[in-house]
Design a protein around this motif. Sequence first.
Motif, short mmCIF file in Angstrom:
data_model
loop_
_atom_site.label_atom_id
_atom_site.label_comp_id
_atom_site.label_asym_id
_atom_site.label_seq_id
_atom_site.Cartn_x
_atom_site.Cartn_y
_atom_site.Cartn_z
N CYS A 148 0.84 -1.20 0.00
CA CYS A 148 0.00 0.00 0.00
C CYS A 148 0.87 1.25 0.00
O CYS A 148 1.92 1.29 0.64
CB CYS A 148 -0.91 0.02 1.22
N ILE A 149 0.40 2.26 -0.72
CA ILE A 149 1.11 3.53 -0.81
C ILE A 149 0.30 4.58 -0.06
O ILE A 149 -0.87 4.83 -0.37
CB ILE A 149 1.29 3.95 -2.28
N ALA A 163 -6.39 -0.20 -7.33
CA ALA A 163 -5.51 -1.34 -7.08
C ALA A 163 -4.84 -1.76 -8.38
O ALA A 163 -5.49 -1.88 -9.42
CB ALA A 163 -6.29 -2.50 -6.50
N VAL A 164 -3.54 -1.97 -8.31
CA VAL A 164 -2.75 -2.46 -9.44
C VAL A 164 -2.44 -3.93 -9.19
O VAL A 164 -1.93 -4.29 -8.13
CB VAL A 164 -1.44 -1.65 -9.56
N VAL A 165 -2.74 -4.77 -10.17
CA VAL A 165 -2.51 -6.21 -10.04
C VAL A 165 -1.31 -6.58 -10.92
O VAL A 165 -1.28 -6.29 -12.12
CB VAL A 165 -3.75 -7.01 -10.44
N ILE A 166 -0.33 -7.23 -10.32
CA ILE A 166 0.91 -7.58 -11.02
C ILE A 166 0.72 -8.88 -11.80
O ILE A 166 0.13 -9.85 -11.28
CB ILE A 166 2.07 -7.72 -10.02
N GLY A 167 1.21 -8.90 -13.04
CA GLY A 167 1.09 -10.09 -13.87
C GLY A 167 2.42 -10.62 -14.37
O GLY A 167 2.48 -11.70 -14.97
N ARG A 168 3.49 -9.87 -14.14
CA ARG A 168 4.83 -10.29 -14.56
C ARG A 168 5.81 -9.85 -13.48
O ARG A 168 5.68 -8.75 -12.93
CB ARG A 168 5.19 -9.64 -15.90
N THR A 169 6.77 -10.68 -13.16
CA THR A 169 7.70 -10.37 -12.07
C THR A 169 8.40 -9.04 -12.31
O THR A 169 8.96 -8.80 -13.38
CB THR A 169 8.73 -11.49 -11.91
N TYR A 201 -6.18 -3.79 -13.37
CA TYR A 201 -6.55 -2.84 -12.32
C TYR A 201 -7.89 -3.25 -11.71
O TYR A 201 -8.70 -3.93 -12.35
CB TYR A 201 -6.66 -1.44 -12.91
N ALA A 202 -8.12 -2.80 -10.47
CA ALA A 202 -9.37 -3.09 -9.79
C ALA A 202 -9.66 -1.98 -8.79
O ALA A 202 -8.78 -1.18 -8.44
CB ALA A 202 -9.30 -4.44 -9.07
N VAL A 203 -10.89 -1.96 -8.32
CA VAL A 203 -11.29 -1.05 -7.23
C VAL A 203 -10.91 -1.70 -5.91
O VAL A 203 -11.18 -2.88 -5.68
CB VAL A 203 -12.80 -0.79 -7.25
N ALA A 204 -10.26 -0.93 -5.03
CA ALA A 204 -9.96 -1.40 -3.68
C ALA A 204 -10.52 -0.41 -2.67
O ALA A 204 -10.53 0.80 -2.91
CB ALA A 204 -8.46 -1.54 -3.46
N HIS A 205 -11.01 -0.93 -1.56
CA HIS A 205 -11.44 -0.09 -0.44
C HIS A 205 -10.47 -0.32 0.70
O HIS A 205 -10.50 -1.36 1.35
CB HIS A 205 -12.88 -0.45 -0.03
N ASP A 206 -9.58 0.64 0.90
CA ASP A 206 -8.57 0.55 1.96
C ASP A 206 -9.19 1.06 3.25
O ASP A 206 -8.90 2.17 3.71
CB ASP A 206 -7.33 1.36 1.56
N ILE A 244 -0.95 -3.82 -5.52
CA ILE A 244 -0.54 -2.54 -4.94
C ILE A 244 -1.76 -1.63 -4.85
O ILE A 244 -2.40 -1.34 -5.86
CB ILE A 244 0.55 -1.85 -5.77
N ASN A 245 -2.09 -1.20 -3.63
CA ASN A 245 -3.12 -0.17 -3.43
C ASN A 245 -2.41 1.19 -3.50
O ASN A 245 -1.49 1.45 -2.73
CB ASN A 245 -3.80 -0.32 -2.08
#
Length: 285
Positions: A78-79, A131-137, A154-159, A243-244
Amino acid sequence: MKLLRVGTAGSERPALLDADGTLRDLSGVVPDIDGPLLADEDALGRIRAAAEAGSLPVLDATGLRVGPPLARIGKIVCIGLNYHDHARETGAEPPAEPVIFFKAADTVVGPYDTVLVPRGSVKTDWEVELAVVIGRTARYAQSTEEALGCVAGYAVAHDVSEREFQIERGGTWDKGKNCETFNPLGPWLVTADEVADPQDLSLKLWVNGELKQDGTTAEQIFPVGEVVRYVSQFMTLYPGDVINTGTPAGVALGAPEPKPFLRAGDVVELEIEGLGRQRQEFKDA
């Protein structure tokens, strides 16, 4: 593509929302939506081909729970304080480097699941986030372009955050960030090819129907590519990590007294342009 997972908690099946808004079953094509799938171009190609052919079975969405769109999340990075307007409202200096903290993967719930107000909480707060979703190292990425090439979608996140636990109880922020149900995610994982510019997305959040946050990712202090590049200098990001990327202005912490922190019975709705909408009712833990 808009990828999602549907079904009872712990028994979700992979699905796809097609261009017409029809829910399609992916369980005959892939076993689940997780890091290994996002890293597998052949598997993603099979999904695209099946979607284009119109051969995926239709799912009846009536009464069907939508779970988190990603299974077996590795880590959630999280940032903090990553929007100029949010830093201003909380009276904080914009950070010279990204502020990093973590949420445990077991805080993740579906986008419409109940969120629990922790026992003893008086300062539970809302935060809509990209939210950023990682797909490659990503390991020591050398440029923002290289970093963005590691993003699957990408997705919606509720922190969700408990500010007293986070700020007033000593130590790091983690105590106020890792309460159960504190990271609703989804409804969809939207693949990166559908997001033309992650720095041009509107974010909104309502509490009991009242608009509280109305921002844009253009206000991010550190844009998505720089966030991924920076984080990869300190830890390796693997497919299935999330990553949020921070929240815009409008949180309860930044409001005048008495601050309108969340209580049992409150309803929070949030959305990000093109990424879908969430709705949660808050109840006591």
